[in-house]
Design a protein around this motif. Structure first.
Motif, mmCIF file in Angstrom:
data_model
loop_
_atom_site.group_PDB
_atom_site.id
_atom_site.type_symbol
_atom_site.label_atom_id
_atom_site.label_comp_id
_atom_site.label_asym_id
_atom_site.label_seq_id
_atom_site.Cartn_x
_atom_site.Cartn_y
_atom_site.Cartn_z
ATOM 1 N N PRO A 193 -2.207 7.533 -59.781
ATOM 2 C CA PRO A 193 -1.214 6.762 -60.538
ATOM 3 C C PRO A 193 -0.315 6.458 -59.409
ATOM 4 O O PRO A 193 0.753 5.580 -59.682
ATOM 5 C CB PRO A 193 -0.686 7.772 -61.603
ATOM 6 C CG PRO A 193 -0.814 9.140 -60.912
ATOM 7 C CD PRO A 193 -2.291 8.817 -60.558
ATOM 8 N N LYS A 194 -0.158 7.101 -58.159
ATOM 9 C CA LYS A 194 0.861 6.526 -57.046
ATOM 10 C C LYS A 194 0.343 5.259 -56.341
ATOM 11 O O LYS A 194 1.233 5.036 -55.414
ATOM 12 C CB LYS A 194 1.070 7.800 -56.299
ATOM 13 C CG LYS A 194 1.351 9.089 -56.948
ATOM 14 C CD LYS A 194 2.798 9.022 -57.453
ATOM 15 C CE LYS A 194 3.187 10.098 -58.003
ATOM 16 N NZ LYS A 194 4.554 10.170 -58.492
ATOM 17 N N GLN A 195 -0.721 4.980 -56.594
ATOM 18 C CA GLN A 195 -1.493 3.995 -55.745
ATOM 19 C C GLN A 195 -1.491 2.552 -56.578
ATOM 20 O O GLN A 195 -2.164 2.815 -57.645
ATOM 21 C CB GLN A 195 -2.816 4.122 -55.148
ATOM 22 C CG GLN A 195 -2.695 5.225 -54.141
ATOM 23 C CD GLN A 195 -4.227 5.527 -53.269
ATOM 24 O OE1 GLN A 195 -4.559 4.434 -52.878
ATOM 25 N NE2 GLN A 195 -4.494 6.390 -52.948
ATOM 26 N N ALA A 196 -1.411 1.557 -55.899
ATOM 27 C CA ALA A 196 -1.418 0.068 -56.763
ATOM 28 C C ALA A 196 -2.719 -0.402 -56.688
ATOM 29 O O ALA A 196 -2.897 -1.653 -57.168
ATOM 30 C CB ALA A 196 -0.188 -1.050 -56.233
ATOM 31 N N LEU A 197 -3.636 0.432 -56.255
ATOM 32 C CA LEU A 197 -5.368 0.003 -56.225
ATOM 33 C C LEU A 197 -5.948 0.289 -57.544
ATOM 34 O O LEU A 197 -5.668 1.647 -57.891
ATOM 35 C CB LEU A 197 -5.709 0.479 -55.029
ATOM 36 C CG LEU A 197 -5.462 0.316 -53.721
ATOM 37 C CD1 LEU A 197 -6.094 0.816 -52.423
ATOM 38 C CD2 LEU A 197 -4.800 -1.393 -53.556
ATOM 39 N N PRO A 241 -8.848 5.950 -55.735
ATOM 40 C CA PRO A 241 -7.370 5.262 -55.886
ATOM 41 C C PRO A 241 -7.342 4.610 -57.421
ATOM 42 O O PRO A 241 -6.184 4.756 -57.674
ATOM 43 C CB PRO A 241 -7.204 4.057 -54.930
ATOM 44 C CG PRO A 241 -8.134 4.603 -53.795
ATOM 45 C CD PRO A 241 -9.339 5.390 -54.222
ATOM 46 N N ALA A 242 -8.579 4.310 -57.982
ATOM 47 C CA ALA A 242 -8.236 3.522 -59.429
ATOM 48 C C ALA A 242 -7.594 4.486 -60.410
ATOM 49 O O ALA A 242 -7.148 4.305 -61.295
ATOM 50 C CB ALA A 242 -9.533 3.209 -59.618
ATOM 51 N N GLN A 243 -7.884 5.895 -59.819
ATOM 52 C CA GLN A 243 -7.181 6.931 -60.681
ATOM 53 C C GLN A 243 -6.022 7.411 -60.224
ATOM 54 O O GLN A 243 -5.820 8.643 -60.802
ATOM 55 C CB GLN A 243 -8.356 8.164 -60.942
ATOM 56 C CG GLN A 243 -9.779 7.789 -61.905
ATOM 57 C CD GLN A 243 -9.311 7.100 -63.488
ATOM 58 O OE1 GLN A 243 -8.485 8.017 -63.925
ATOM 59 N NE2 GLN A 243 -9.970 6.053 -63.869
#
Length: 417
Positions: free
Chosen positions: A231-235, A227-229
């Motif tokens: 762009p659609k996730q705030a994680l 998720p760190a990569q």
């Protein structure tokens, strides 16, 4: 201390509850799919994604580990808390302290202690619970504070932001002034991360821009890696928000809307500390995996590489390519291996310790230390790593320039001359 009653209004940084998805898939990959998760049927991945085509180029500069030395301070214990996480001073000298189980505590300038009732329910356990607390730039007028926490949901916990009013009755008939009551009311959430599910590493550090108009929030990747990569996730991001929890105008991807509009930088693991230097540069430190803790100079729109690169390895021992392997990612200014497990961080501006001016002070958990890093422009130089004899969770500067430390084991410590 002043007699009477005063009122704080505050904003809670909570975590979102997404609706559960029936028959949630059990693979680790499902964590990154954007669906709500059943934490009883999922587990976080064991290792970061492996790219056999990426050749490792070792990091040869920037390692910041120093020998432990005795602290040049007078050290006194002035309080005790139950598994505290963060602290913040109000302008009149009261100290707000979060306890992970879900309590917000107040230590008055006179040393009296009290609990604030009405704090939202948290998902306590592991690395989750009631997390950061920050006092708003206009606190004297608005009495606004912010809290971050892991919020329970049907699919597991997540991180989120709300406003409410905190009434503290401090009528005094003796010194220290007893707290007759502290209550939080009218809370209303104004930001949520979404992506409920398993994992720790919430990040959850809150910082205001130097002009007081915007709020920076660090959001960890919850031990889910990819998720760190995304762009659609705030994680795995550092977010720049308005004081009402919306995407801030001027963000690098503001025109794209959604999470992208809120994102200031990406590719972070577990960012625990942020601080502005007087020149406006934003510094951030974060926990790496097995080694590879980082001090980063945060530049808008940059990608800091996690989990593709790190100057540490997976906990299993499986290597991760070092930062020079992908020079297109922003590399840390400093890194620690073995790990120090950084906690909170401040930029010291007080007059009690003139030798510390112009320095970042970093709390170290596994390192059981307070670390001094001198910064000038875009450079960072490690200066000292002082042995404190306990896991240091957070650090704060009092109005008189003394340094206050919060230990994982619960002690509140004051450093003075």
């Amino acid at each position: 201390m002043t007699n009477g009653k005063f009122v704080f209004s505050f904003a809670i940084l909570a975590a979102a509850a997404c609706s559960a998805t029936p028959n949630a898939p059990s693979s680790a990959q499902s964590i990154n799919s954007g669906n709500a998760l059943d934490p009883t049927k999922t587990r976080v991945p064991r290792n970061s994604p492996y790219d056999p085509n990426l050749k490792n180029v070792p990091a040869t500069t920037g390692r910041a580990n120093l020998p432990l030395t005795s602290p040049p301070f007078a050290v006194s214990t002035i309080g005790k808390f139950d598994e505290p996480f963060a602290m913040a001073f109000t302008p009149r000298g009261d100290l707000l302290v979060t306890e992970k189980a879900g309590k917000l505590m107040v230590r008055t300038a006179d040393g009296a202690m009290g609990e604030v009732t009405g704090v939202p329910k948290v998902a306590a356990g592991g690395q989750g619970g009631l997390l950061d607390v920050a006092v708003a730039p206009d606190f004297t007028r608005s009495r606004t504070i912010y809290l971050s926490y892991a919020e329970p949901g049907a699919a597991g916990s997540a991180l989120a932001l709300a406003k409410g009013t905190l009434d503290i009755d401090d009528e005094c008939v003796a010194s220290p002034c007893p707290l007759h009551g502290a209550k939080l009311s009218n809370a209303a959430v104004i930001w949520r991360s979404g992506m409920n599910g398993p994992g720790g590493q919430f990040g959850a550090n809150i910082l205001f821009s130097p002009d007081g108009k915007y709020l920076f929030l660090s959001s960890g990747e919850r031990q889910r890696f990819s998720p760190a990569q995304d762009p659609k996730q705030a994680l795995g991001k550092i977010l720049r928000l308005t004081l009402d929890g919306k995407a801030a105008p001027g963000n690098p991807m503001y025109d794209k809307g959604g999470v992208e509009a809120m994102t200031w930088s990406t590719g972070h693991r577990n960012p625990y500390g942020m601080a502005f230097a007087p020149d406006g540069r934003l510094w951030e430190e974060e926990m790496g995996p097995r080694g590879g803790d980082e001090l980063n100079l945060i530049v808008a729109g940059r990608n800091y590489g996690w989990p593709i690169v790190s100057n540490g390895d997976n906990y299993s021992g499986q290597p991760i390519p070092d930062h020079p392997s992908r020079p297109d990612f922003e590399a840390p200014k400093l890194w620690w291996n073995p790990s120090i497990s950084p906690g909170g961080m401040i930029y010291y501006s007080g007059d009690m310790f003139l030798a510390l001016k112009g320095s970042l002070l970093i709390a170290a958990l596994s390192g059981e230390a307070l670390i001094q890093v001198r910064v000038a422009g875009d450079t960072a130089t490690p200066v000292a790593q002082w042995r404190m004899g306990g896991r240091i969770r957070d650090v704060a500067q009092a109005a008189d320039g003394s340094i206050w430390l919060l230990e994982d084991e619960g002690k509140l410590v004051r450093l003075s001359k």
